[in-house]
Design a protein around this motif. Structure first.
Motif, PDB file in Angstrom:
ATOM      1  N   SER A   1       0.839  -1.204   0.000  1.00 45.47           N
ATOM      2  CA  SER A   1       0.000   0.000   0.000  1.00 45.47           C
ATOM      3  C   SER A   1       0.873   1.253   0.000  1.00 45.47           C
ATOM      4  CB  SER A   1      -0.894   0.014   1.240  1.00 45.47           C
ATOM      5  OG  SER A   1      -1.504   1.297   1.392  1.00 45.47           O
TER       6      SER A   1
ATOM      7  N   ALA B   1       0.321   3.798   1.533  1.00 44.99           N
ATOM      8  CA  ALA B   1       0.304   4.346   2.905  1.00 44.99           C
ATOM      9  C   ALA B   1       1.420   3.760   3.769  1.00 44.99           C
ATOM     10  CB  ALA B   1      -1.055   4.065   3.554  1.00 44.99           C
TER      11      ALA B   1
ATOM     12  N   ASP C   1       4.881   3.477   4.046  1.00 49.32           N
ATOM     13  CA  ASP C   1       6.141   3.955   3.461  1.00 49.32           C
ATOM     14  C   ASP C   1       7.117   4.457   4.517  1.00 49.32           C
ATOM     15  OD1 ASP C   1       5.473   6.536   4.136  1.00 49.32           O
ATOM     16  OD2 ASP C   1       5.418   7.311   2.093  1.00 49.32           O
TER      17      ASP C   1
ATOM     18  N   LYS D   1       7.145   7.382   7.421  1.00 50.25           N
ATOM     19  CA  LYS D   1       6.563   7.257   8.766  1.00 50.25           C
ATOM     20  C   LYS D   1       6.875   5.914   9.434  1.00 50.25           C
ATOM     21  CE  LYS D   1       3.051  10.714   8.169  1.00 50.25           C
ATOM     22  NZ  LYS D   1       2.935  10.978   6.744  1.00 50.25           N
TER      23      LYS D   1
ATOM     24  N   ASN E   1      -6.530   1.683   1.557  1.00 47.67           N
ATOM     25  CA  ASN E   1      -5.374   2.584   1.659  1.00 47.67           C
ATOM     26  C   ASN E   1      -5.676   3.787   2.553  1.00 47.67           C
ATOM     27  OD1 ASN E   1      -3.860   0.917  -0.005  1.00 47.67           O
ATOM     28  ND2 ASN E   1      -4.379   2.030  -1.876  1.00 47.67           N
ATOM     29  N   ALA E   2      -6.924   4.286   2.456  1.00 47.70           N
ATOM     30  CA  ALA E   2      -7.312   5.434   3.295  1.00 47.70           C
ATOM     31  C   ALA E   2      -7.346   5.043   4.773  1.00 47.70           C
ATOM     32  CB  ALA E   2      -8.684   5.960   2.859  1.00 47.70           C
TER      33      ALA E   2
ATOM     34  N   GLU F   1      -3.739   4.552   5.912  1.00 54.22           N
ATOM     35  CA  GLU F   1      -3.072   5.858   6.009  1.00 54.22           C
ATOM     36  C   GLU F   1      -3.471   6.577   7.303  1.00 54.22           C
ATOM     37  OE1 GLU F   1      -2.189   9.872   3.373  1.00 54.22           O
ATOM     38  OE2 GLU F   1      -3.707   8.455   2.675  1.00 54.22           O
ATOM     39  N   LYS F   2      -4.754   6.481   7.644  1.00 55.97           N
ATOM     40  CA  LYS F   2      -5.245   7.117   8.875  1.00 55.97           C
ATOM     41  C   LYS F   2      -4.573   6.505  10.108  1.00 55.97           C
ATOM     42  CE  LYS F   2      -9.510   8.056  11.398  1.00 55.97           C
ATOM     43  NZ  LYS F   2     -10.762   7.420  11.767  1.00 55.97           N
TER      44      LYS F   2
ATOM     45  N   VAL G   1      -1.669   4.772  10.188  1.00 55.36           N
ATOM     46  CA  VAL G   1      -0.233   5.094  10.137  1.00 55.36           C
ATOM     47  C   VAL G   1       0.016   6.516  10.625  1.00 55.36           C
ATOM     48  CG1 VAL G   1       1.693   5.540   8.544  1.00 55.36           C
ATOM     49  CG2 VAL G   1       0.378   3.418   8.338  1.00 55.36           C
ATOM     50  N   GLU G   2      -0.803   7.436  10.152  1.00 48.66           N
ATOM     51  CA  GLU G   2      -0.657   8.854  10.512  1.00 48.66           C
ATOM     52  C   GLU G   2      -0.827   9.047  12.024  1.00 48.66           C
ATOM     53  OE1 GLU G   2       0.306  12.620  10.156  1.00 48.66           O
ATOM     54  OE2 GLU G   2       0.226  11.372   8.358  1.00 48.66           O
TER      55      GLU G   2
ATOM     56  N   TYR H   1       2.099   7.456  13.911  1.00 50.77           N
ATOM     57  CA  TYR H   1       3.298   8.282  13.666  1.00 50.77           C
ATOM     58  C   TYR H   1       3.268   9.527  14.555  1.00 50.77           C
ATOM     59  CZ  TYR H   1       6.496  11.502  11.264  1.00 50.77           C
ATOM     60  OH  TYR H   1       7.490  12.395  10.983  1.00 50.77           O
TER      61      TYR H   1
END
Length: 294
Positions: free
Chosen positions: A60, A62, A64, A67, A279-280, A283-284, A286-287, A290
């Motif tokens: 994905s 997201a 990467d 992070k 992916n969204a 990403e949420k 992971v963010e 992080y």
């Protein structure tokens, strides 16, 4: 050990993703992902499904290196491929993420208030294969449930004894003596644990450095002394069953402690999501992890 990966893991901003559910915890991980037990009829099919899940996470956009510093893999994942490359090579070369390997064989029965690791009879062979697969480091888990000084000392002694063998093989050990978040003596356990870890750290040799993976402590910044210790590359925290939001809040309060979450990373992912939705959601997660880590 790759110097560039060591530099990133030691000083980079981000967290370590835990993708290392093994045989016992795989059905639970798949169920959380929306794959019920009637979707597979044997262990091979189950591991195919979980590898598909991990592949979807790892490939994905997201997932990467901006992070994520490292990813902990299950042994089967190390031996499988993603887009024609061994998983460790894919992580390192395509993603710039350091690959770690879970090397323990699970937990022994509880004794003296703790669960030691079962014997790792094929450790030398596993470490040899890990080097061949370009793995950066390893992870192994024990569990502490009661504030029993003898039990906690036994856990830490076992972890560091095996940790030194891992260092000798040229890999970075993540020492993980988890304190059960539901222990009524959690604070006492953590104070005893810290003392035992410090004693072991002070006795490490010149080129013997370790990482630590610990339960987020009840007393804020209890582990600051460990985080600042010259023999410690990084201290990461497990989510231990806390939800993402709770784990993140607790993590934010502890200076220098970064996440190594498993369930908290993947709890909102589902096999039925479109790639865009998946992916969204990733990403949420992971963010948020992080942000809590930095």
């Amino acid at each position: 050990m790759q110097q560039s990966q060591l530099e990133k893991v030691k000083n980079g901003k981000g967290f370590i993703a835990a993708l290392d559910q093994s045989g016992g915890s795989t059905p639970k991980a798949l169920a959380l992902y929306g794959v019920s037990e009637d979707a597979f009829s044997n262990e091979d099919e189950m591991f195919d499904l979980v590898h598909a899940m991990r592949t979807r996470i790892i490939t994905s956009p997201a997932f990467d290196s901006d992070k994520i510093l490292g990813a902990i893999l299950f042994e089967q994942t190390m031996d499988r491929e993603i887009e024609g490359m061994y998983t460790g090579d894919y992580l390192a070369e395509k993603k710039g993420i350091a690959p770690f390997l879970k090397v323990d064989k699970g937990l022994a029965d509880e004794s003296s208030g703790v669960q030691l690791m079962k014997p790792i009879n094929d450790l030398d062979e596993t470490l040899k294969r890990a080097n061949e697969r370009h793995i950066f480091g390893t992870k192994m888990r024990s569990v502490i449930k009661k504030a029993n000084p003898e039990g906690i000392k036994a856990v830490v002694d076992q972890q560091f004894e095996i940790g030194k063998k891992i260092i000798a093989a040229g890999l970075m050990p993540i020492i993980e003596p988890e304190v059960d978040i539901n222990s009524p003596e959690k604070e006492k356990c953590e104070a005893l644990l810290k003392t035992e870890i410090l004693s072991q750290l002070d006795n490490l040799g010149e080129n013997e450095d370790v990482m630590l993976k610990l339960t987020i402590p009840k007393v804020t910044n209890l582990y600051k002394e460990l985080i600042d210790h010259p023999k410690v590359v990084r201290v990461v925290a497990l989510s231990g069953g806390y939800s993402t939001d709770v784990a993140n809040e607790k993590l934010k309060a502890n200076d220098g402690l970064i996440a190594s979450f498993s369930r908290a990373l993947s709890q909102d992912l589902n096999v039925k999501q479109t790639d865009e939705e998946f992916n969204a959601a990733l990403e949420k997660a992971v963010e948020s992890i992080y942000e809590a880590s930095v």
